[in-house]
Design a protein around this motif. Structure first.
Motif, PDB file in Angstrom:
ATOM      1  N   THR A 232       0.071  33.761 -24.620  1.00 15.17           N
ATOM      2  CA  THR A 232      -0.249  33.293 -23.265  1.00 15.17           C
ATOM      3  C   THR A 232      -1.208  32.096 -23.276  1.00 15.17           C
ATOM      4  OG1 THR A 232       0.032  35.545 -22.478  1.00 15.17           O
ATOM      5  CG2 THR A 232      -1.141  34.053 -21.012  1.00 15.17           C
TER       6      THR A 232
ATOM      7  N   ASN B 295       0.091  26.472 -19.184  1.00 14.77           N
ATOM      8  CA  ASN B 295       0.764  26.901 -20.418  1.00 14.77           C
ATOM      9  C   ASN B 295       2.282  26.661 -20.440  1.00 14.77           C
ATOM     10  OD1 ASN B 295       1.407  28.978 -18.721  1.00 14.77           O
ATOM     11  ND2 ASN B 295       0.555  30.623 -20.000  1.00 14.77           N
TER      12      ASN B 295
ATOM     13  N   LYS C 192       7.136  25.379 -16.204  1.00 19.95           N
ATOM     14  CA  LYS C 192       6.147  25.344 -15.136  1.00 19.95           C
ATOM     15  C   LYS C 192       5.824  23.892 -14.737  1.00 19.95           C
ATOM     16  CE  LYS C 192       4.059  29.784 -16.434  1.00 19.95           C
ATOM     17  NZ  LYS C 192       2.816  30.455 -16.902  1.00 19.95           N
TER      18      LYS C 192
ATOM     19  N   HIS D  66      -0.096  40.378 -10.846  1.00 19.76           N
ATOM     20  CA  HIS D  66      -1.430  39.807 -11.098  1.00 19.76           C
ATOM     21  C   HIS D  66      -2.260  39.649  -9.821  1.00 19.76           C
ATOM     22  CE1 HIS D  66      -0.295  39.138 -15.209  1.00 19.76           C
ATOM     23  NE2 HIS D  66       0.678  38.312 -14.898  1.00 19.76           N
TER      24      HIS D  66
ATOM     25  N   HIS E 166       7.153  29.941 -18.546  1.00 17.77           N
ATOM     26  CA  HIS E 166       7.127  31.390 -18.278  1.00 17.77           C
ATOM     27  C   HIS E 166       8.368  32.022 -18.890  1.00 17.77           C
ATOM     28  CE1 HIS E 166       7.332  35.251 -16.213  1.00 17.77           C
ATOM     29  NE2 HIS E 166       8.599  34.962 -16.001  1.00 17.77           N
TER      30      HIS E 166
ATOM     31  N   TYR F 156       4.581  36.680  -9.197  1.00 17.75           N
ATOM     32  CA  TYR F 156       3.384  37.081  -9.938  1.00 17.75           C
ATOM     33  C   TYR F 156       2.663  38.270  -9.283  1.00 17.75           C
ATOM     34  CZ  TYR F 156       3.516  33.309 -13.410  1.00 17.75           C
ATOM     35  OH  TYR F 156       3.850  32.483 -14.464  1.00 17.75           O
TER      36      TYR F 156
END
Ligand code: RTP
Ligand code: MG
Length: 148
Positions: free
Chosen positions: A91, A112, A9, A52, A115, A49
């Motif tokens: 996560t 984070n 990311k 979400h 992915h 995504y």
């Protein structure tokens, strides 16, 4: 052999840990069969995504993932989806075990590092979203007979 979609990311790229993350994937014995650095468009981010969409963090997630380039990969191996999720960690990096990528590199759920697909269905969907079939390469590695 199973394939999974992995993406370093924007925070991983900005922090200069691309090599470190790829190195952990390779060291484990997983095989990279496609890779590119790219800037994700708003449209691609929303598709990637989509699950979400209704979450309160969706807007922040889309801005984060489109904020700087990412490194997208297809990674192959026996049970690759599960194995990659294991080396990636939980996560929330604050709760991820030490020794995992998120556990070793992150502090915040909104930053984070990486992915990885969470199921065969999402792996297939995400690989198709980011790569055309010609971009995924079929080759033999000399080390493979020592890994399996
Ligand atoms: P990913 O899809 O990015 O591999 O992460 P994941 O499966 O471990 O987690 P998921 O539930 O799919 O969440 C996707 C990404 O959304 C961000 N997130 N923020 N509470 C929050 O603010 C929150 N929760 C999730 C994270 O970047 C997470 O990786
Ligand atoms: Mg996920």
């Amino acid at each position: 052999m199973e394939r999974t979609f992995v993406m370093i990311k924007p925070d991983g790229v900005e922090r200069g840990v691309i090599g470190e993350v790829i190195s952990r994937i390779e060291r484990k014995g997983l095989k990279i069969v496609a890779m590119k650095m790219m800037r994700i468009s708003e449209e691609l981010a929303q598709k990637h995504y989509a699950e979400h969409k209704e979450k309160p963090f969706f807007g922040a997630l889309i801005s984060y993932i489109t904020s700087s380039p990412v490194v997208a990969m297809v990674v192959e191996g026996k049970n690759a989806i599960r194995v990659v999720r294991t080396i990636v960690g939980a996560t929330n990096p604050a709760e991820a075990n030490p020794g995992t990528i998120r556990g070793d590199f992150g502090m915040d759920v909104g930053r984070n590092i990486i992915h990885a697909s969470d199921s065969p269905e999402s792996a297939k969907r995400e690989i198709n979203l980011f790569f055309s079939p010609e971009e995924i390469l079929d080759y033999e590695r000399a080390i493979d007979k020592w890994i399996y």
